[in-house]
Scaffold this motif. Sequence first.
Motif, mmCIF file in Angstrom:
data_model
loop_
_atom_site.group_PDB
_atom_site.id
_atom_site.type_symbol
_atom_site.label_atom_id
_atom_site.label_comp_id
_atom_site.label_asym_id
_atom_site.label_seq_id
_atom_site.Cartn_x
_atom_site.Cartn_y
_atom_site.Cartn_z
ATOM 1 N N SER A 37 3.258 0.538 3.135
ATOM 2 C CA SER A 37 3.073 -0.598 4.025
ATOM 3 C C SER A 37 3.162 -1.868 3.176
ATOM 4 O O SER A 37 2.430 -2.015 2.192
ATOM 5 C CB SER A 37 1.708 -0.519 4.724
ATOM 6 O OG SER A 37 1.490 -1.663 5.521
ATOM 7 N N VAL A 38 4.061 -2.767 3.549
ATOM 8 C CA VAL A 38 4.322 -3.976 2.758
ATOM 9 C C VAL A 38 3.987 -5.212 3.588
ATOM 10 O O VAL A 38 4.321 -5.279 4.771
ATOM 11 C CB VAL A 38 5.797 -4.034 2.307
ATOM 12 C CG1 VAL A 38 6.057 -5.283 1.460
ATOM 13 C CG2 VAL A 38 6.170 -2.773 1.538
ATOM 14 N N GLU B 238 0.858 -1.184 0.000
ATOM 15 C CA GLU B 238 0.000 0.000 0.000
ATOM 16 C C GLU B 238 0.895 1.236 0.000
ATOM 17 O O GLU B 238 1.619 1.500 0.957
ATOM 18 C CB GLU B 238 -0.909 0.026 1.229
ATOM 19 C CG GLU B 238 -1.821 1.235 1.267
ATOM 20 C CD GLU B 238 -2.669 1.301 2.524
ATOM 21 O OE1 GLU B 238 -3.408 2.288 2.684
ATOM 22 O OE2 GLU B 238 -2.573 0.372 3.352
ATOM 23 N N PHE B 239 0.844 1.991 -1.086
ATOM 24 C CA PHE B 239 1.667 3.191 -1.207
ATOM 25 C C PHE B 239 0.918 4.409 -0.648
ATOM 26 O O PHE B 239 -0.310 4.483 -0.704
ATOM 27 C CB PHE B 239 2.009 3.459 -2.676
ATOM 28 C CG PHE B 239 2.896 2.415 -3.287
ATOM 29 C CD1 PHE B 239 4.232 2.338 -2.963
ATOM 30 C CD2 PHE B 239 2.381 1.513 -4.211
ATOM 31 C CE1 PHE B 239 5.053 1.372 -3.537
ATOM 32 C CE2 PHE B 239 3.182 0.548 -4.797
ATOM 33 C CZ PHE B 239 4.529 0.480 -4.457
ATOM 34 N N GLY B 240 1.676 5.350 -0.132
ATOM 35 C CA GLY B 240 1.088 6.612 0.314
ATOM 36 C C GLY B 240 0.397 6.536 1.652
ATOM 37 O O GLY B 240 -0.549 7.283 1.900
ATOM 38 N N VAL B 241 0.847 5.665 2.534
ATOM 39 C CA VAL B 241 0.238 5.592 3.866
ATOM 40 C C VAL B 241 0.702 6.786 4.686
ATOM 41 O O VAL B 241 1.653 7.482 4.338
ATOM 42 C CB VAL B 241 0.593 4.270 4.580
ATOM 43 C CG1 VAL B 241 0.069 3.093 3.781
ATOM 44 C CG2 VAL B 241 2.102 4.145 4.772
ATOM 45 N N GLY C 254 0.267 10.702 -2.937
ATOM 46 C CA GLY C 254 0.544 9.959 -1.720
ATOM 47 C C GLY C 254 1.931 10.192 -1.167
ATOM 48 O O GLY C 254 2.302 9.606 -0.152
ATOM 49 N N ALA C 255 2.719 11.028 -1.822
ATOM 50 C CA ALA C 255 4.072 11.312 -1.350
ATOM 51 C C ALA C 255 4.068 12.570 -0.492
ATOM 52 O O ALA C 255 3.120 13.356 -0.513
ATOM 53 C CB ALA C 255 5.023 11.487 -2.531
#
Length: 213
Positions: A204-205, A162-165, A177-178
């Motif tokens: 989040s990986v 999940e990118f941009g957490v 998300g950056a």
Amino acid sequence: MSESQIQFRDAQTLRYRTAATKNVPRDTVRVGITVNALISSADRDHAKLQARIRETLQRFIPVEWVLTAPRRQADTSGFERVMVEANARAPLAENYNLAERARLASSEGLTLTEPVVNHRLPAARVAHTVQELRLGIMKDAIAQAQSFSQLSGLNWQIGDIEFGVSSLQPEYRNAKGAYREEMDDIDADETAEPAAERIKLVASVILRVAPGR
């Protein structure tokens, strides 16, 4: 550059949060300026007025300018006052002594006032950088899975990214998300110019053991 914290959820699942960052040099700035023109109330030659405005802007900074729709206001002298906002992306080297340069570029009946500077990176460059950070995080996740597989003898694979957490730091978060640091607009009279903008992407990986091993 990335950083990560790994937490095991169970014997065959682990989750970690990682952050990748990149310092992107600023080589352009966005310049805005107000154009004030005084014309005869009987003058309806809009093309001629726009040509005069663009000629004046080229004397100020020779770049491609985008103009807003003109705002017109009657003047007590029988003339009409026209205001236009102009914006352009200019080379960083052009960001010097803007107020005086605007004054020198102005002429009778057409003046440039209130120059402002925005140092934020172009949206396309930010999007490209964020994509680079995504790929970097994915490559790192693949490497993590391979390392765990070699260590444990199990077949670890990427379960989810999940990118941009959310980040714990009070940074400016963009639509990609950056997070972008040092985002303050800087007026034309400021002498300090940030040399680069730091873009950070938090992800989040989840790694899982593949079935059958």
